[in-house]
Design an enzyme around this catalytic site. Sequence first.
Site, short mmCIF file in Angstrom:
data_model
loop_
_atom_site.label_atom_id
_atom_site.label_comp_id
_atom_site.label_asym_id
_atom_site.label_seq_id
_atom_site.Cartn_x
_atom_site.Cartn_y
_atom_site.Cartn_z
N VAL A 1 31.34 -63.19 6.55
CA VAL A 1 30.24 -62.32 6.97
C VAL A 1 28.93 -62.90 6.47
CG1 VAL A 1 31.70 -60.27 7.04
CG2 VAL A 1 30.60 -60.90 4.90
N GLN A 2 27.81 -62.33 6.93
CA GLN A 2 26.50 -62.90 6.62
C GLN A 2 26.18 -62.82 5.13
OE1 GLN A 2 24.57 -64.47 8.90
NE2 GLN A 2 23.28 -65.07 7.20
N SER A 3 26.58 -61.75 4.46
CA SER A 3 26.27 -61.61 3.03
C SER A 3 26.94 -62.70 2.21
CB SER A 3 26.72 -60.23 2.54
OG SER A 3 28.12 -60.08 2.69
N ASP A 20 24.88 -65.78 2.65
CA ASP A 20 23.62 -65.69 1.90
C ASP A 20 23.81 -65.98 0.42
OD1 ASP A 20 22.44 -65.05 4.28
OD2 ASP A 20 22.35 -62.90 3.91
N ARG A 55 23.03 -59.79 11.99
CA ARG A 55 24.31 -59.69 11.29
C ARG A 55 24.15 -58.98 9.95
NH1 ARG A 55 24.71 -64.88 13.59
NH2 ARG A 55 23.91 -65.89 11.70
#
EC number: 3.1.-.-
Length: 618
Positions: A212-214, A217, A232
């Site tokens: 996922v995007q987190s 990041d 996202r």
Amino acid sequence: MGFTLKSLEFLQGVEPFRIDENHENEGASEEEEVLISAETDAGMSLMLEWKMRLSEDSDQCTTCNCPVDFGDRAVLLEHYQSLFHRTNTLRKARNMTVYTEEDFEGIENSENDLTSSQTTIGLESDDEEFDALLLPANRSFFIKNGSVFSVPRNILHVGERDVSSVTFLRPFDCAIFLWNGGHFAAAMFENDKMTVQKSFHRYVARAKQGGVQSQHDSGGKGAAKSAGAQLRRYNEQKMKEEIQSIMSSWKSRLQKTPLLFIRCAAYHRNIFFEADAGIETRDDRIRTIPFETKRPNIDEISDCWQRLQQVSEHGAESDFRAEMLEVREKRKKLARKVAGKKRKDGGMQMICEWSDDDENEDISKEKKTHHIKVRTIKKPEETVVQWPRLDDEWRQKTYNYVRQDSVEALKEHLASLNEDVTSEANDYLRNAKIPPNRSTFLHVSAANDARKCLKYFLEEVNCDSSTKDGAGLPPYSSSANSDVKSIFIDYRVKNETAGNWARTHIPEPKKKVELTEEQEREQAERKKEKKARQKEKEKLKKEIAKRDVEEMEERQKYVNMSEREKRALAVDRRLAGLPPILRCHQCGVQLPPTPFQYSHYNFCSTSCVAEHRKANPQ
């Protein structure tokens, strides 16, 4: 014949299956007991991993590099028996990079079936018959009419150690939560019926990228700023809020249910505990699902509920105990062999393979150990570290600047080094091979459309544009962007005699063709015609814009009239013999061929009719 928790055969006469533990471990050394106690179905590599983990003070699996709760035996065994851990065990044994939890989640979400991905990584087992004889710790065994059966241990209620007739008399009430990527599904079962359910999907992960995007990041590369990344990121936050809202609305049901089955990534588990649903981190009702699941949806939850109720049959009790005795002896001998070999070889790494060639071997020949094959793999020689004065933090920042196309920051980063390290840093920029694809900085610049850094590496650092990556491709072939390719072509034009351009795959620039007078005249005429068409198009566009402005003014003027003024205008036009006003009585737009009418008013849509009636109830 398949059995379930609803089978009438188990309503009475069910007895727990007992093992004489003292007899089983008699004569075994401390090291052997550690290996023998690993009651799993993942084979010898899993038992060795178990021994290694018990000897360390850590909360992380050294194979998968992911957090594991070593205080919970069920969670520990579920991790070691999972396809994720077995895949990484085989990949590590073959000197391949292991998958992260996000990458493996992306593989499960991909279009290819998980079975094909197992074939790709070589996940085939030669120990299926041996594994089937082991007694899995995640199942609870019981006896009925002289036969041995088992059910998943996870279905037992809090405080229950063994299966009894009560297990089959009560309804299988529980809550099941499945969350994978952007797919979420949840349902609750009461009195053997699905009472509430909810499923939804949000775009939180790039297709075929995994994670996922987190997670991307927090990976050390910085937060992406693209529109897709922001979408996202927003969807992931909304998804967490929706899940917590669902659990809060089910709070009263969740507090009553005896079992909670949760399947999600480790970094998502806290979401369930943060919701106002009365579920705590150490809630004894929380269970893992002891088998692989597909994409989360309501059908998959129903399938999980059915599979959790399945009862497995293992044959007659005497035959089952005989098989266990044989396996116990094999494991004792193998444990002694492994422990002795480890003491003898010290730093050697061992891979133990099991062969079933001795299934029919006479019991009197138990001392023979030819069925155990022990291979030793020497540790690879330590490679010489290149550019030792450039630490990992400096290299990571350099890589991030190149990906972000921050050439000025990159130059400042290089200038911050001492003068005696500058030559080493330039050599690093020219020759570094970045894992996992052994890409150079030219490859990274081209693949990420970092045009400023690309020019810097070609013109100032003098990087070799013919160096190929692990896939055998030069930097020019790493990008499909025409602007990036133009930079390579311009560089070739300026340095035509620099080397062998065939190895770089950079094509020759297109040569200008000399035109004859007639061709030049035709080209000039075409340009003139094109210019005239463009001028006519601009003129037409201005006329349309002018008409639109006039239409807007007329429409606004009509809308601002009162009802009396509109009626008076209609009467005046009728008396003067003029055509009626073809505008919506409410919003003023031109009417369609078949307008909506009531009384003597005309409207463009039913919404305008409703608004007019609301404003004029009389």
